[in-house]
Design a protein around this motif. Structure first.
Motif, short mmCIF file in Angstrom:
data_model
loop_
_atom_site.label_atom_id
_atom_site.label_comp_id
_atom_site.label_asym_id
_atom_site.label_seq_id
_atom_site.Cartn_x
_atom_site.Cartn_y
_atom_site.Cartn_z
N ARG A 198 126.83 52.14 79.59
CA ARG A 198 125.67 53.03 79.42
C ARG A 198 124.88 52.66 78.16
NH1 ARG A 198 129.46 56.91 80.97
NH2 ARG A 198 129.59 57.73 78.85
N VAL A 199 125.58 52.37 77.07
CA VAL A 199 124.90 52.03 75.82
C VAL A 199 124.17 50.70 75.95
CG1 VAL A 199 125.31 51.33 73.42
CG2 VAL A 199 126.39 53.39 74.32
N VAL A 200 124.81 49.71 76.57
CA VAL A 200 124.17 48.41 76.73
C VAL A 200 122.94 48.54 77.63
CG1 VAL A 200 124.46 46.11 77.73
CG2 VAL A 200 126.24 47.05 76.26
N ASP A 201 123.05 49.32 78.71
CA ASP A 201 121.90 49.52 79.61
C ASP A 201 120.73 50.18 78.91
OD1 ASP A 201 123.28 48.36 81.70
OD2 ASP A 201 123.83 50.28 82.64
N ALA A 202 121.03 51.09 77.99
CA ALA A 202 119.98 51.82 77.27
C ALA A 202 119.56 51.16 75.97
CB ALA A 202 120.45 53.26 76.99
N PHE A 203 120.24 50.10 75.60
CA PHE A 203 119.97 49.47 74.29
C PHE A 203 118.59 48.84 74.30
CE2 PHE A 203 120.61 46.73 70.60
CZ PHE A 203 121.32 47.59 69.79
N PRO A 204 117.80 49.11 73.24
CA PRO A 204 116.45 48.50 73.19
C PRO A 204 116.59 46.98 73.10
CG PRO A 204 116.98 49.58 71.11
CD PRO A 204 118.10 49.89 72.07
N HIS A 205 115.72 46.30 73.79
CA HIS A 205 115.78 44.83 73.76
C HIS A 205 114.39 44.28 73.54
CE1 HIS A 205 114.82 45.82 77.91
NE2 HIS A 205 114.25 44.64 77.99
N ALA A 206 114.38 43.09 72.98
CA ALA A 206 113.10 42.43 72.71
C ALA A 206 112.68 41.68 73.96
CB ALA A 206 113.24 41.47 71.54
N SER A 207 111.45 41.92 74.41
CA SER A 207 110.99 41.25 75.64
C SER A 207 110.76 39.76 75.41
CB SER A 207 109.69 41.91 76.10
OG SER A 207 108.71 41.81 75.10
N SER A 208 110.67 39.34 74.16
CA SER A 208 110.42 37.91 73.88
C SER A 208 111.69 37.09 73.88
CB SER A 208 109.73 37.76 72.53
OG SER A 208 110.55 38.28 71.51
#
Length: 176
Positions: A165-175
């Motif tokens: 759940r945390v990994v799925d919701a973790f903010p990520h950089a689109s670049s």
């Protein structure tokens, strides 16, 4: 004839020295490669075996006593692999820094979750994060004959769900 014999003997000595030098160079390179691979293997083992166990084994081995292995028939482990790994990506320096900060934030979040579930992080090596139940991380000889606590398996399953759940919701950089 004597001069010819001396010249041939001199050339033979030079040729033998040259062959010996090539052989020495080859042995040196083979040893260097073996040392590099041994270090890589030690590094991998260091990722899989807790530092406390490594130290105990080294101390026991250096004392001359036989190393006693623990017989722990049940240990729960969780292996998380980040794909693709940051090292596999071709990133410019700014993006690489961004990826490093993202990964560092994710690992810090995972560390906190693992602690909250009473489990132990072995280490994270490159793109792999290893978690163990308390029995696997802190083996105790007295536990050899004790039944495996079922709560470890349940807690590890709950931990895996929480991490997902945390990994799925973790903010990520689109670049990246």
């Amino acid at each position: 004839l004597h001069t010819f014999f001396v010249a041939m003997l001199g050339l033979s000595v030079v040729w033998l020295r040259f062959k010996g030098l090539k052989l020495s160079k080859r042995r040196f390179m083979v040893n260097k490669i073996l040392e590099q691979r041994a270090e890589r293997n030690r590094s991998l083992l260091g990722a899989l075996i807790p530092l406390s166990v490594q130290i105990k084994v080294k101390e026991t081995a250096s004392s001359g006593e036989p190393v006693k292995a623990w017989n722990l028939p049940h240990i729960t482990m969780l292996c998380i692999k980040f794909t693709p790994s940051v090292s596999e990506l071709s990133l410019d320096p700014a993006t690489a820094q961004n990826a490093f900060e993202l990964l560092d934030g994710l690992i810090s979040a995972l560390d906190a979750i693992v602690d909250s579930y009473g489990m132990y992080k072995y280490q994270h090596v490159n793109d792999t994060y290893l978690v163990s139940c308390p029995r696997g991380a802190l083996p105790d000889i007295d536990e050899e004959h004790e039944p495996y606590p079922e709560e470890y398996t349940v807690q590890m399953a709950l931990l895996a769900c929480r991490i997902q759940r945390v990994v799925d919701a973790f903010p990520h950089a689109s670049s990246i």
